[in-house]
Design a protein around this motif. Sequence first.
Motif, short mmCIF file in Angstrom:
data_model
loop_
_atom_site.label_atom_id
_atom_site.label_comp_id
_atom_site.label_asym_id
_atom_site.label_seq_id
_atom_site.Cartn_x
_atom_site.Cartn_y
_atom_site.Cartn_z
N ILE A 1 0.86 -1.18 0.00
CA ILE A 1 0.00 0.00 0.00
C ILE A 1 0.89 1.23 0.00
O ILE A 1 1.97 1.22 0.61
CB ILE A 1 -0.98 -0.03 1.21
N ARG B 1 -4.04 1.91 -3.70
CA ARG B 1 -4.19 3.36 -3.58
C ARG B 1 -5.05 3.70 -2.37
O ARG B 1 -6.02 3.00 -2.07
CB ARG B 1 -4.88 3.91 -4.83
N LYS B 2 -4.67 4.76 -1.68
CA LYS B 2 -5.50 5.26 -0.58
C LYS B 2 -6.58 6.21 -1.09
O LYS B 2 -7.62 6.36 -0.49
CB LYS B 2 -4.63 5.97 0.45
N GLU B 3 -6.23 6.89 -2.20
CA GLU B 3 -7.24 7.74 -2.85
C GLU B 3 -7.49 7.20 -4.23
O GLU B 3 -6.57 6.68 -4.87
CB GLU B 3 -6.72 9.17 -3.01
N THR C 1 -12.16 -2.96 -3.49
CA THR C 1 -12.03 -1.94 -2.44
C THR C 1 -12.21 -2.57 -1.06
O THR C 1 -12.86 -3.60 -0.90
CB THR C 1 -13.05 -0.80 -2.57
N SER D 1 -12.15 -1.31 3.38
CA SER D 1 -12.12 -0.21 4.33
C SER D 1 -11.04 -0.47 5.38
O SER D 1 -10.95 -1.57 5.92
CB SER D 1 -13.50 -0.10 5.00
N SER E 1 -8.05 3.50 10.84
CA SER E 1 -6.83 3.99 11.48
C SER E 1 -7.12 4.37 12.93
O SER E 1 -7.93 5.27 13.20
CB SER E 1 -6.30 5.21 10.72
N SER F 1 -10.73 4.67 6.04
CA SER F 1 -10.52 5.13 4.67
C SER F 1 -10.64 3.93 3.73
O SER F 1 -10.56 2.78 4.17
CB SER F 1 -9.15 5.80 4.53
N THR F 2 -10.85 4.22 2.47
CA THR F 2 -11.02 3.16 1.49
C THR F 2 -9.73 2.97 0.70
O THR F 2 -9.15 3.94 0.23
CB THR F 2 -12.16 3.53 0.52
N ILE F 3 -9.29 1.72 0.58
CA ILE F 3 -8.13 1.44 -0.25
C ILE F 3 -8.59 0.63 -1.46
O ILE F 3 -9.62 -0.05 -1.39
CB ILE F 3 -7.01 0.69 0.51
N ALA G 1 -4.10 -2.23 7.95
CA ALA G 1 -3.74 -2.07 6.53
C ALA G 1 -3.55 -3.43 5.88
O ALA G 1 -4.08 -3.69 4.79
CB ALA G 1 -2.47 -1.22 6.40
#
Lengths: 193, 193
Positions: free
Chosen positions: A57, A80-82, A93, A95, A98, A105-107, A132
């Motif tokens: 990641i 990708r984080k964004e 995708t 989730s 953190s 956040s969506t990876i 992660a």
Amino acid sequence: MEELVRRIQNDGNVLSEGVLKVDRFITHQVDPVLMEQIGARLAEVFAEKNITKVVTIESSGIAPAIYTAQSLATPMIFARKEKSLTMDEELLTSSVYSFTKQLASTISISRKFLNEQDHVLIVDDFLANGQAAKGLIELCQQAGAQVEGIGIVIEKSFQIGRQLLEDMDVPVVSLARIDSLEEGKVSFRQADA
Amino acid sequence: MEELVRRIQNDGNVLSEGVLKVDRFITHQVDPVLMEQIGARLAEVFAEKNITKVVTIESSGIAPAIYTAQSLATPMIFARKEKSLTMDEELLTSSVYSFTKQLASTISISRKFLNEQDHVLIVDDFLANGQAAKGLIELCQQAGAQVEGIGIVIEKSFQIGRQLLEDMDVPVVSLARIDSLEEGKVSFRQADA
């Protein structure tokens, strides 16, 4: 991995009982020689697993992952984080929560890069809460790919990540394992490789 | 660089007259063998410049930059787009405007990693409007470091980036230069190396 342990002792900074800063050689300024050694070591450990893709990641996982992939003669994929502007196609995708930022956040990874033929090695710079890595495992599972293992540069063994991943039946190999950061000092336990 | 041009022809996708997608080997899935060749080539071009640091920006600049740094026997530093939680000390910061997103963001490098003794080679995967590279040059200038050149994997020569950087008196070397993406086709011009 002795050279890594020595480097953490010499160039790591303990910021608090939970935070080890390794921005002099891993997370911001990066030592290519050490990264190549890390990649070679992880590749050696997983050499018998017929790895087809190394997955990490962004951003600080990329350097150890690319050298691991090179040693295994596979491509490397970074989640990708964004969402990228040119990611127009179907995505895997997941989730990732953190604890430090207290938000999810969506990876994502493009679906076309992973399939049920793949044997994946996940590589990351740190293992702490394991969120992660868990997210990356989920992306691989969505694609039907087999996660053969997780290669970690530095594991904070006093946090729950390793247990979480082992409970998912994924072998974890950490090149440095840290027992505690108490009293401003890094205490190591025996590493996996 | 012929191998790179061939790879763009085979594996690149023209999404529009402005957008070339190379996510099969550079920006998402990454080919370590090609990245090592790119790094070796850029290192060769700048071999006489006494480079002390290779600087890039997360995330897709990291792979070409780490191999360039390895070939030049220097560290690599990647600028952060977001402030890291462990970046507690003084930062070099610069504002980068994105034409596609139509917003400015702040990039940063810890001040301790760059100083007036440094001779910097900036490496990035794409050169289009030149805003990211300009931001990286500004970070180096704040530290008093000398930017000896910019090594680019793919230059979109029909955009203003190269002119902008040359106007700042920084030599630009691009391993592939694209004249146009019209009619769904990549037209190349002679690359710099």
